[in-house]
Design an enzyme around this catalytic site. Structure first.
Site, PDB file in Angstrom:
ATOM      1  NE  ARG A   1      -4.244  -0.949   0.311  1.00  0.00           N
ATOM      2  CZ  ARG A   1      -4.704  -1.852  -0.773  1.00  0.00           C
ATOM      3  NH1 ARG A   1      -3.865  -2.211  -1.525  1.00  0.00           N
ATOM      4  NH2 ARG A   1      -5.916  -2.632  -0.526  1.00  0.00           N
TER       5      ARG A   1
ATOM      6  CD  GLU B   1      -2.895   3.451  -5.655  1.00  0.00           C
ATOM      7  OE1 GLU B   1      -3.850   2.880  -5.843  1.00  0.00           O
ATOM      8  OE2 GLU B   1      -1.868   2.728  -5.091  1.00  0.00           O
TER       9      GLU B   1
ATOM     10  CG  HIS C   1      -3.479  -0.336  -7.039  1.00  0.00           C
ATOM     11  ND1 HIS C   1      -3.746   0.154  -6.019  1.00  0.00           N
ATOM     12  CD2 HIS C   1      -3.157  -1.634  -6.922  1.00  0.00           C
ATOM     13  CE1 HIS C   1      -4.058  -0.777  -5.246  1.00  0.00           C
ATOM     14  NE2 HIS C   1      -3.557  -1.904  -5.557  1.00  0.00           N
TER      15      HIS C   1
HETATM   16  P1  NAP Z   1      -1.597 -11.356   4.655  1.00  0.00           P
HETATM   17  O1  NAP Z   1      -1.395 -12.727   4.317  1.00  0.00           O
HETATM   18  O2  NAP Z   1      -2.307 -10.915   5.763  1.00  0.00           O
HETATM   19  O3  NAP Z   1       0.051 -10.683   4.944  1.00  0.00           O
HETATM   20  C1  NAP Z   1       0.279  -9.591   5.383  1.00  0.00           C
HETATM   21  C2  NAP Z   1       1.642  -9.390   6.222  1.00  0.00           C
HETATM   22  O4  NAP Z   1       1.945  -8.166   6.842  1.00  0.00           O
HETATM   23  C3  NAP Z   1       1.556 -10.780   7.324  1.00  0.00           C
HETATM   24  O5  NAP Z   1       2.712 -11.376   7.138  1.00  0.00           O
HETATM   25  C4  NAP Z   1       1.794  -9.680   8.650  1.00  0.00           C
HETATM   26  O6  NAP Z   1       2.726 -10.219   9.497  1.00  0.00           O
HETATM   27  C5  NAP Z   1       2.442  -8.386   7.947  1.00  0.00           C
HETATM   28  N1  NAP Z   1       1.919  -7.063   8.655  1.00  0.00           N
HETATM   29  C6  NAP Z   1       0.828  -6.782   9.182  1.00  0.00           C
HETATM   30  N2  NAP Z   1       0.719  -5.751  10.025  1.00  0.00           N
HETATM   31  C7  NAP Z   1       2.385  -5.352  10.068  1.00  0.00           C
HETATM   32  C8  NAP Z   1       2.771  -4.379  10.411  1.00  0.00           C
HETATM   33  N3  NAP Z   1       2.297  -3.380  11.340  1.00  0.00           N
HETATM   34  N4  NAP Z   1       4.128  -4.114  10.335  1.00  0.00           N
HETATM   35  C9  NAP Z   1       4.815  -5.159   9.642  1.00  0.00           C
HETATM   36  N5  NAP Z   1       4.284  -6.371   9.003  1.00  0.00           N
HETATM   37  C10 NAP Z   1       2.826  -6.298   9.192  1.00  0.00           C
HETATM   38  O7  NAP Z   1      -1.790 -10.418   3.453  1.00  0.00           O
HETATM   39  P2  NAP Z   1      -1.545 -10.644   1.598  1.00  0.00           P
HETATM   40  O8  NAP Z   1      -2.843 -11.336   1.213  1.00  0.00           O
HETATM   41  O9  NAP Z   1      -0.024 -11.311   1.698  1.00  0.00           O
HETATM   42  O10 NAP Z   1      -1.860  -9.173   1.387  1.00  0.00           O
HETATM   43  C11 NAP Z   1      -0.883  -8.371   1.803  1.00  0.00           C
HETATM   44  C12 NAP Z   1      -1.165  -6.803   1.331  1.00  0.00           C
HETATM   45  O11 NAP Z   1      -0.568  -6.470  -0.089  1.00  0.00           O
HETATM   46  C13 NAP Z   1      -2.529  -6.474   1.306  1.00  0.00           C
HETATM   47  O12 NAP Z   1      -3.096  -5.863   2.519  1.00  0.00           O
HETATM   48  C14 NAP Z   1      -2.482  -5.175   0.359  1.00  0.00           C
HETATM   49  O13 NAP Z   1      -2.574  -4.255   0.815  1.00  0.00           O
HETATM   50  C15 NAP Z   1      -1.354  -5.599  -0.532  1.00  0.00           C
HETATM   51  N6  NAP Z   1      -2.172  -6.000  -2.010  1.00  0.00           N
HETATM   52  C16 NAP Z   1      -1.658  -5.261  -2.901  1.00  0.00           C
HETATM   53  C17 NAP Z   1      -2.039  -5.517  -4.085  1.00  0.00           C
HETATM   54  C18 NAP Z   1      -1.668  -4.613  -5.425  1.00  0.00           C
HETATM   55  O14 NAP Z   1      -2.409  -4.698  -6.578  1.00  0.00           O
HETATM   56  N7  NAP Z   1      -0.411  -3.924  -5.426  1.00  0.00           N
HETATM   57  C19 NAP Z   1      -2.969  -6.697  -4.566  1.00  0.00           C
HETATM   58  C20 NAP Z   1      -3.207  -7.310  -3.482  1.00  0.00           C
HETATM   59  C21 NAP Z   1      -2.738  -6.925  -2.167  1.00  0.00           C
HETATM   60  P3  NAP Z   1       2.794  -9.957  11.085  1.00  0.00           P
HETATM   61  O15 NAP Z   1       1.246 -10.478  11.285  1.00  0.00           O
HETATM   62  O16 NAP Z   1       3.643 -11.082  11.620  1.00  0.00           O
HETATM   63  O17 NAP Z   1       2.844  -8.594  11.216  1.00  0.00           O
END
Ligand code: NAP
Length: 322
Positions: free
Chosen positions: A233, A262, A280
């Protein structure tokens, strides 16, 4: 299943609306401000809302006293006020899993474009400079042998790690917790991770907890031969600090798929030759976006049939549907 009224607020892919209409009566509002009139007249009847990346505010949630479910399009749901939803006993769902591999592919592509300067090299060709000036310069960086520091080793982070290992990279990570089921070296702080890494890959969620997690200190720790990639993000990166770091050579280059405001990308970021910028597109293939859209529809239909939601977020309550 009896037809119910489903409210769609804000831009969402037309596929979602088409599919919802097969099962329910759909009312579409262009954005939250636009929905005010409808909410005042009909808000007390609505049980289900579908929203896109713009999310849903506490104010709109409060204007829907019978609301039971908010189905959000996308895995990141930082634009939905989940705290307000939880207080109101409203379930929030998102679309995890179905986009993981697509986003990881995009992240790998963005990292290659940035470290190997592929988009700059392509511009060199298109602008006729291969003929007039000769070969494109050698890139400073390579993936093979480099350390990739992943901020947020979740579903997508792990899928990126797998791909990066295939490219000969070594994986380190930072998150709020050390994960028992991975041997990758863990760093307690993002500054420590940046010190160890050649490339920092941000794939953590947005929201208040991660706002400007990547700041001037982290960029200084990454150093003049380091690369920052953000596929998570925009709010996670302090864009002003990043522009200064790119301009002054504090880091070598950055590749960004996401931005703080954005689609408004700051012009001083666009002007940086060592920034690779994508609009994005992490999950933006037809098949993946349709799978995400179908999951929005399936969550709403399941709920309105009295079944549990398929993919609720952890912060909101899931009442017993049995
Ligand atoms: P996920 O499985 O929930 O993984 C999120 C990771 O972030 C977890 O390993 C968590 O680990 C870590 N995290 C959460 N809060 C944190 C903090 N305060 N500090 C450091 N690490 C933290 O989610 P995902 O499916 O992989 O998706 C991740 C993110 O990618 C989404 O939330 C979205 O914003 C982004 N995304 C972007 C796109 C794009 O088009 N660019 C598409 C899809 C997703 P811990 O719990 O150990 O902290």
């Amino acid at each position: 299943m009896s037809r119910q009224e489903v409210l769609v607020i804000g831009p969402i892919m037309p596929f979602v609306v088409e599919r919802l209409k097969l099962h329910h009566d759909v009312v579409e509002c262009e954005n939250e401000a636009d929905s005010a009139g409808f909410l005042a007249r009909e808000g007390s009847r609505v049980r289900a809302v579908a929203v896109g990346l713009h999310g849903l505010s506490a104010k709109t949630i409060a204007a829907l006293p019978k609301l039971e479910i908010i189905a959000s399009f996308g895995v990141g749901y930082d634009a939905v006020d989940v705290a307000a939803a939880a207080r109101a006993g409203v379930v929030v769902t998102h679309t995890p899993g179905v986009l993981t591999e697509e986003v990881a592919d995009t992240a790998l592509g963005l990292m290659l474009m940035t470290v190997r300067e592929l988009s700059a090299a392509e511009r060199h060709l298109r602008e006729g400079r291969w003929q007039s000036e000769g070969n494109y310069r050698l890139s400073d960086g390579s993936l093979t042998g480099a350390v990739l520091g992943i901020v947020g080793l979740g579903r997508i982070g792990k899928a990126i790690a797998k791909r990066a290992e295939a490219c000969g990279m070594k994986i380190h990570y930072h998150g709020r917790h050390r994960q028992a089921d991975t041997a990758y070296p863990y760093h307690e702080t993002v500054v420590d991770l940046a010190r160890a890494a050649d490339v920092v890959m941000v794939v953590a969620p947005g929201g208040a907890q991660t706002r400007h997690l990547i700041n001037a200190d982290v960029l200084a720790a990454l150093g003049p031969h380091g690369y920052l990639i953000n596929i998570g993000r925009g709010s996670v990166v302090d864009e002003a600090a990043l522009v200064a770091a790119l301009r002054e050579g504090v880091i070598r280059a950055a590749g960004l798929d996401v931005f703080d405001d954005e689609p408004n990308v700051p012009s001083d970021l666009i002007e940086q030759p060592n920034a690779v910028l994508l609009p994005h597109v992490g999950s933006a293939s037809r098949a993946t976006r349709q799978a995400m859209g179908q999951l929005v529809v399936d969550n709403i239909c399941a709920w309105l049939e009295g079944k549990p939601p398929l993919t609720p977020v952890p912060e909101t309550p899931v009442p017993d549907c049995t």
